[in-house]
Scaffold this active site. Structure first.
Site: not given
Ligand code: IMP
Ligand code: MG
Length: 191
Positions: A54-55, A110-111, A114, A142, A164-165, A171, A177
């Site tokens: 969902k990001g 993509e959000d 990582d 990141k 962690f953002v 989320d 979100r």
């Protein structure tokens, strides 16, 4: 709150437990540049933006409006974090694309990247479907925790430190979100 107090009540957006990393204005400015870059790259090509739910929903909605080309969009949903916040490397397709990507130029939206495990697997999966090209646009990168160091990221909104953002589609346990900015949760134990 006591009468006469000068302390302002906070809302979700003004939550004092959030430290803003990128404001709404900074994000919109960066997206204009990204859109210009992508527009130039894909002119004359059959482009499909593939959002990873969902990001990516907020980034997708904003980015596509900065790409001045005929294009289509599609979405996939994959589960990557099976075990709390620890990436297991397993990617399960929860929702697949609605349309074929054969001969199309695919830009995965993509959000955040990582470890890179999710996107590496997704590129492998989509790579077997006859697309003309597959590239990646991520809102955030990141790089520090990256396991898949060979993953090529073609377009990046912002490179961020290993924190962690939340917000702008990202989320923490389903929350945040809807924040129009990117923030760090100062004390995760506070609701
Ligand atoms: P990875 O690159 O396979 O480790 O996983 C990337 C996914 O993990 C992203 O699409 C997010 O869903 C999630 N993720 C990683 N870092 C963060 C973060 O800082 N905030 C929120 N979600 C994150
Ligand atoms: Mg994601």
């Amino acid at each position: 709150m006591a009468t006469g107090s000068t302390k302002m009540a906070t809302t979700e957006f003004t939550n004092t437990n959030l430290e803003v990393m990128y404001s709404e204005a900074e994000i919109q400015a960066r997206l204009k540049d990204l859109g210009t870059e992508i527009t130039a790259e894909y002119t004359g090509k059959d482009l499909v933006l593939v959002g990873v739910l969902k990001g990516s929903c907020v980034f997708m909605a904003d980015l596509m409006r900065e790409i001045d080309l005929p294009l289509t969009i599609d979405f996939m949903s994959v589960s990557s974090y099976k075990d709390g916040t620890i990436s297991t490397g397993d990617v399960e397709i929860l929702k697949d694309l609605s349309n074929s990507i054969r001969d199309k130029h695919v830009l995965i939206v993509e959000d955040i990247i990582d470890t890179g495990l999710t996107l590496t697997r997704l590129v492998e999966i989509l790579g077997s479907r006859g697309a003309a090209s597959i590239k990646i646009a991520t809102f955030l990168d990141k790089p520090e925790p990256r396991i898949k160091k060979e993953l090529v990221v073609d377009y990046t909104g912002f490179v961020i430190p290993n924190k962690f953002v939340v917000g702008y589609g990202l989320d923490a346990a389903g929350r945040y979100r809807n924040l129009p900015f990117i923030a760090v949760v100062i004390d995760p134990s506070v609701a």
